[in-house]
Design a protein around this motif. Structure first.
Motif, PDB file in Angstrom:
ATOM      1  N   PHE A 161      -0.178  -6.316   7.840  1.00 25.42           N
ATOM      2  CA  PHE A 161       0.711  -6.041   8.780  1.00 25.42           C
ATOM      3  C   PHE A 161       1.674  -4.831   8.116  1.00 25.42           C
ATOM      4  N   THR A 162       2.247  -4.290   8.809  1.00 22.42           N
ATOM      5  CA  THR A 162       3.310  -3.209   8.608  1.00 22.42           C
ATOM      6  C   THR A 162       4.735  -3.640   8.897  1.00 22.42           C
ATOM      7  N   LEU A 163       5.572  -3.486   7.900  1.00 24.81           N
ATOM      8  CA  LEU A 163       6.901  -3.736   7.889  1.00 24.81           C
ATOM      9  C   LEU A 163       7.709  -2.587   8.109  1.00 24.81           C
ATOM     10  N   GLU A 164       9.087  -2.585   8.583  1.00 26.09           N
ATOM     11  CA  GLU A 164       9.933  -1.521   8.768  1.00 26.09           C
ATOM     12  C   GLU A 164      11.332  -2.150   8.126  1.00 26.09           C
ATOM     13  N   LYS A 179       0.863  -1.128  -0.034  1.00 31.40           N
ATOM     14  CA  LYS A 179      -0.094  -0.020   0.158  1.00 31.40           C
ATOM     15  C   LYS A 179       0.810   1.611   0.051  1.00 31.40           C
ATOM     16  N   GLY A 180       2.061   1.139  -0.163  1.00 31.06           N
ATOM     17  CA  GLY A 180       2.978   2.293  -0.380  1.00 31.06           C
ATOM     18  C   GLY A 180       4.068   2.282   0.639  1.00 31.06           C
ATOM     19  N   GLU A 181       5.334   3.093   0.332  1.00 32.35           N
ATOM     20  CA  GLU A 181       6.468   3.013   1.273  1.00 32.35           C
ATOM     21  C   GLU A 181       6.374   4.583   1.827  1.00 32.35           C
ATOM     22  N   GLU A 182       6.531   4.552   3.300  1.00 27.34           N
ATOM     23  CA  GLU A 182       6.799   5.759   3.577  1.00 27.34           C
ATOM     24  C   GLU A 182       7.986   6.126   4.504  1.00 27.34           C
ATOM     25  N   PRO A 183       8.908   6.648   4.097  1.00 25.77           N
ATOM     26  CA  PRO A 183      10.315   6.960   4.860  1.00 25.77           C
ATOM     27  C   PRO A 183       9.981   7.935   5.788  1.00 25.77           C
ATOM     28  N   VAL A 217      17.209   6.155   6.928  1.00 23.05           N
ATOM     29  CA  VAL A 217      15.880   6.656   7.423  1.00 23.05           C
ATOM     30  C   VAL A 217      15.127   4.925   7.347  1.00 23.05           C
ATOM     31  N   MET A 218      14.260   5.142   8.507  1.00 24.08           N
ATOM     32  CA  MET A 218      13.234   3.905   8.616  1.00 24.08           C
ATOM     33  C   MET A 218      12.216   4.133   7.735  1.00 24.08           C
ATOM     34  N   VAL A 219      12.142   3.017   6.945  1.00 23.41           N
ATOM     35  CA  VAL A 219      10.785   2.958   5.887  1.00 23.41           C
ATOM     36  C   VAL A 219       9.610   2.103   6.535  1.00 23.41           C
ATOM     37  N   THR A 220       8.565   2.565   6.069  1.00 23.95           N
ATOM     38  CA  THR A 220       7.542   1.819   6.606  1.00 23.95           C
ATOM     39  C   THR A 220       6.511   1.352   5.671  1.00 23.95           C
ATOM     40  N   GLN A 221       5.996   0.177   5.554  1.00 28.58           N
ATOM     41  CA  GLN A 221       5.210  -0.500   4.371  1.00 28.58           C
ATOM     42  C   GLN A 221       3.982  -1.504   4.945  1.00 28.58           C
ATOM     43  N   GLU A 222       2.827  -0.836   4.815  1.00 33.22           N
ATOM     44  CA  GLU A 222       1.786  -1.903   4.994  1.00 33.22           C
ATOM     45  C   GLU A 222       1.543  -2.756   4.038  1.00 33.22           C
ATOM     46  N   THR A 223       1.591  -4.028   4.180  1.00 38.16           N
ATOM     47  CA  THR A 223       1.157  -5.089   3.130  1.00 38.16           C
ATOM     48  C   THR A 223       0.754  -6.228   3.785  1.00 38.16           C
TER      49      THR A 223
END
Length: 121
Positions: free
Chosen positions: A112-115, A14-18, A41-47
């Motif tokens: 869930f959300t990955l980082e 659903k997109g990456e957010e740094p 930077v920590m990047v989060t991504q819901e998948t």
């Protein structure tokens, strides 16, 4: 490093957010000041991960609780955008709800959300 189970289908992210690598300070007058504060930077991504059988969902839970220590440990994750393998972890160790797609749980999914850390230098 352990890898995410390959028998589970990975949904379109659903997109990456740094996170920002910059600190911003508002000034009493004039333009705010900004300066770089980190090299990564920590990047989060819901998948979402899809399970085609009840056993796949059970096996994923076993992998989550034993292999990656209830989500505390890093693991290899296939990055669908770049085609590379990332070292990622599940944010807060929250695996997301197991949601059935059929009444008999023959198909199910977890979101869930990955980082992961992305080098910026």
């Amino acid at each position: 490093m352990p890898a995410h189970p390959t028998d589970c289908k990975i949904g379109f992210p659903k997109g990456e957010e740094p996170a920002s690598a910059v600190m911003r300070s508002e000034m009493e007058r004039g333009v705010p000041k900004q300066r770089r504060i980190s090299a990564d930077v920590m990047v989060t991504q819901e998948t979402t991960v899809y399970f085609d059988t009840k056993q796949q969902a059970i096996d994923w839970e076993t992998w989550f609780y034993t292999t990656i220590n209830a989500g505390a440990d890093w693991f290899d994750w296939p990055d669908l955008r770049t085609g590379t393998t990332l070292q990622a972890r599940i944010v807060g160790g929250k695996p997301g709800a197991l949601v059935p797609a059929t009444v008999n749980w023959a198909y199910a999914q977890r979101t869930f959300t990955l980082e992961w850390l992305r080098p910026t230098l």
